[in-house]
Design a protein around this motif. Structure first.
Motif, short mmCIF file in Angstrom:
data_model
loop_
_atom_site.label_atom_id
_atom_site.label_comp_id
_atom_site.label_asym_id
_atom_site.label_seq_id
_atom_site.Cartn_x
_atom_site.Cartn_y
_atom_site.Cartn_z
N GLU A 7 -5.17 70.96 33.76
CA GLU A 7 -3.95 70.37 33.21
C GLU A 7 -2.93 70.08 34.31
OE1 GLU A 7 -0.53 72.23 30.49
OE2 GLU A 7 -2.39 71.84 29.37
N ALA A 8 -2.84 71.01 35.27
CA ALA A 8 -1.90 70.81 36.38
C ALA A 8 -2.28 69.60 37.21
CB ALA A 8 -1.86 72.06 37.25
N LEU A 9 -3.57 69.43 37.49
CA LEU A 9 -4.01 68.28 38.26
C LEU A 9 -3.74 66.97 37.51
CD1 LEU A 9 -7.41 69.49 39.77
CD2 LEU A 9 -5.19 69.31 40.90
N GLN A 10 -3.94 67.00 36.21
CA GLN A 10 -3.67 65.81 35.40
C GLN A 10 -2.18 65.45 35.47
OE1 GLN A 10 -5.28 66.12 31.45
NE2 GLN A 10 -4.03 64.46 30.64
N LEU A 11 -1.33 66.46 35.38
CA LEU A 11 0.11 66.24 35.44
C LEU A 11 0.51 65.73 36.82
CD1 LEU A 11 2.88 66.48 34.07
CD2 LEU A 11 2.92 68.88 34.78
N PHE A 12 -0.07 66.30 37.88
CA PHE A 12 0.23 65.83 39.24
C PHE A 12 -0.16 64.36 39.39
CE2 PHE A 12 -0.46 70.39 40.96
CZ PHE A 12 0.80 70.75 40.54
N ALA A 13 -1.29 64.00 38.82
CA ALA A 13 -1.75 62.61 38.90
C ALA A 13 -0.78 61.67 38.19
CB ALA A 13 -3.15 62.48 38.32
N TRP A 14 -0.34 62.07 37.00
CA TRP A 14 0.57 61.22 36.22
C TRP A 14 1.88 60.96 36.95
CZ3 TRP A 14 0.52 63.36 30.49
CH2 TRP A 14 -0.75 63.13 29.92
N LEU A 15 2.37 61.96 37.67
CA LEU A 15 3.69 61.86 38.29
C LEU A 15 3.63 61.66 39.80
CD1 LEU A 15 5.46 64.66 36.21
CD2 LEU A 15 5.68 62.18 35.93
N SER A 16 2.47 61.29 40.29
CA SER A 16 2.31 61.05 41.72
C SER A 16 2.79 59.64 42.08
CB SER A 16 0.84 61.19 42.13
OG SER A 16 0.10 60.06 41.68
N PRO A 17 3.13 59.41 43.34
CA PRO A 17 3.56 58.06 43.76
C PRO A 17 2.48 57.00 43.56
CG PRO A 17 4.14 59.69 45.42
CD PRO A 17 3.24 60.38 44.44
N GLY A 18 1.22 57.43 43.47
CA GLY A 18 0.13 56.48 43.31
C GLY A 18 -0.12 56.04 41.88
N TYR A 19 0.56 56.66 40.91
CA TYR A 19 0.34 56.26 39.52
C TYR A 19 0.94 54.87 39.31
CZ TYR A 19 -1.13 57.66 34.83
OH TYR A 19 -1.81 57.78 33.63
N PRO A 20 0.24 53.98 38.63
CA PRO A 20 0.66 52.56 38.59
C PRO A 20 1.83 52.28 37.64
CG PRO A 20 -1.31 52.85 37.27
CD PRO A 20 -1.05 54.18 37.92
N VAL A 21 3.00 52.81 38.00
CA VAL A 21 4.20 52.53 37.19
C VAL A 21 5.23 51.72 37.97
CG1 VAL A 21 3.88 54.59 35.79
CG2 VAL A 21 5.34 54.70 37.82
N GLY A 22 5.01 51.53 39.26
CA GLY A 22 5.94 50.73 40.06
C GLY A 22 7.22 51.45 40.43
N ALA A 23 7.19 52.79 40.49
CA ALA A 23 8.41 53.55 40.79
C ALA A 23 8.98 53.20 42.15
CB ALA A 23 8.11 55.05 40.71
N TYR A 24 8.12 52.83 43.09
CA TYR A 24 8.57 52.50 44.45
C TYR A 24 9.53 51.31 44.49
CZ TYR A 24 5.19 48.75 43.98
OH TYR A 24 4.50 47.66 43.52
N ALA A 25 9.54 50.51 43.43
CA ALA A 25 10.36 49.29 43.42
C ALA A 25 11.79 49.54 42.97
CB ALA A 25 9.72 48.24 42.52
N TYR A 26 12.11 50.78 42.56
CA TYR A 26 13.42 51.08 42.00
C TYR A 26 14.12 52.17 42.81
CZ TYR A 26 11.52 48.54 38.01
OH TYR A 26 10.97 47.58 37.21
N SER A 27 15.45 52.02 42.94
CA SER A 27 16.23 53.04 43.65
C SER A 27 17.24 53.73 42.75
CB SER A 27 16.96 52.42 44.85
OG SER A 27 18.13 51.74 44.44
N HIS A 28 17.32 53.34 41.49
CA HIS A 28 18.23 53.96 40.51
C HIS A 28 19.68 53.91 40.98
CE1 HIS A 28 18.52 56.11 36.74
NE2 HIS A 28 19.42 56.91 37.28
N GLY A 29 20.06 52.81 41.59
CA GLY A 29 21.43 52.64 42.04
C GLY A 29 21.69 53.13 43.44
N LEU A 30 20.69 53.75 44.07
CA LEU A 30 20.91 54.30 45.41
C LEU A 30 21.17 53.20 46.43
CD1 LEU A 30 20.92 56.64 47.41
CD2 LEU A 30 18.43 56.46 47.53
N GLU A 31 20.47 52.09 46.32
CA GLU A 31 20.68 51.01 47.28
C GLU A 31 22.11 50.49 47.21
OE1 GLU A 31 18.11 47.30 48.97
OE2 GLU A 31 18.24 47.46 46.79
N ALA A 32 22.67 50.42 46.01
CA ALA A 32 24.07 50.00 45.87
C ALA A 32 25.01 51.04 46.45
CB ALA A 32 24.40 49.76 44.39
N ALA A 33 24.65 52.32 46.32
CA ALA A 33 25.48 53.38 46.87
C ALA A 33 25.48 53.34 48.40
CB ALA A 33 24.98 54.74 46.38
N VAL A 34 24.35 52.98 48.98
CA VAL A 34 24.27 52.83 50.44
C VAL A 34 25.14 51.65 50.87
CG1 VAL A 34 22.74 52.29 52.37
CG2 VAL A 34 21.99 53.88 50.59
#
Length: 228
Positions: A7-34
């Motif tokens: 179960e832990a490995l499954q959870l790690f996979a779901w929330l890893s940077p490699g999971y295909p959700v496109g998280a790398y494309a978002y900064s949640h406002g951080l870029e504007a703060a910079v």
């Protein structure tokens, strides 16, 4: 391999940077703060992230994850749909709405495709439009019968790690500094995850107005690499 380890490995996979959700494309406002000069280095990044975690969207997300997990565990599709509508309505700007809905839809579709189970398939059939990311994660975890405590803690850490990764690309922060920021914030993430276990939907709220306003300004920011 024990069930808990699997179960832990499954959870790690779901929330890893490699999971295909496109998280790398978002900064949640951080870029504007910079761009605005609010984040200029390690100390200001740590302070900015601490506020987002404790007084902003992460705290809300964890509450939504917990409630989605409970609704999925009881197969309450109507409650889950209402929760999803609330989660989407909480997004204060177009970009932050896109961030949560695109990642949520991608997460749910990827998880149904790779880790299908009858309960998740039933719930997914009811969530045919935009899906908020915390609702998608909580629903998938609940449908698979995962323990909620580790899900909340892992979600919180993944949130912070993704924004630190964004900082490495947009702010004058190096990898060593980013690692120190993650380490400094981790104890607080444990407390936030614990508090979300018993929080109600009426406890949802945010006080990060500068982030919200920055997300509006980011829509027309001249130079940018992130979608939020």
């Amino acid at each position: 391999m024990t069930e808990a380890a699997a179960e832990a490995l499954q959870l790690f996979a779901w929330l890893s940077p490699g999971y295909p959700v496109g998280a790398y494309a978002y900064s949640h406002g951080l870029e504007a703060a910079v761009e605005a000069g609010d984040v200029t280095g390690e100390d200001s990044l740590r302070a900015w992230l601490s506020d987002v975690c404790e007084h902003g969207s992460l705290r809300n997300d964890l509450i939504l994850v917990a409630h989605a997990h409970a609704a999925a565990g009881m197969a309450c599709a109507d409650d889950l749909a209402d929760l999803n509508n609330l989660a989407l309505a909480l997004a204060p700007s177009r970009e932050l709405h896109l961030e949560t809905s695109q990642q949520g839809r991608s997460f749910l579709d990827a998880t149904v495709g790779a880790w299908p189970c009858p309960a998740l398939l039933d719930l997914a059939s009811m969530l045919t439009g935009p899906v908020a990311y915390p609702v998608a994660v909580g629903a998938a975890a609940g449908a698979h019968g995962m323990a909620i405590g580790p899900v909340l803690a892992a979600y919180a850490l993944a949130f912070v790690q993704n924004l630190v990764s964004a900082a490495l690309r947009s702010a004058p922060v190096g990898q060593a500094a980013g690692t120190r920021v993650v380490a400094a914030l981790t104890p607080g993430l444990v407390s936030l995850a614990q508090a979300a276990l018993t929080a109600g939907l009426d406890d949802i709220g945010s006080a990060c107005l500068r982030l919200d306003l920055g997300s509006f300004r980011h829509e027309t920011q001249y130079s940018r690499i992130f979608r939020s």
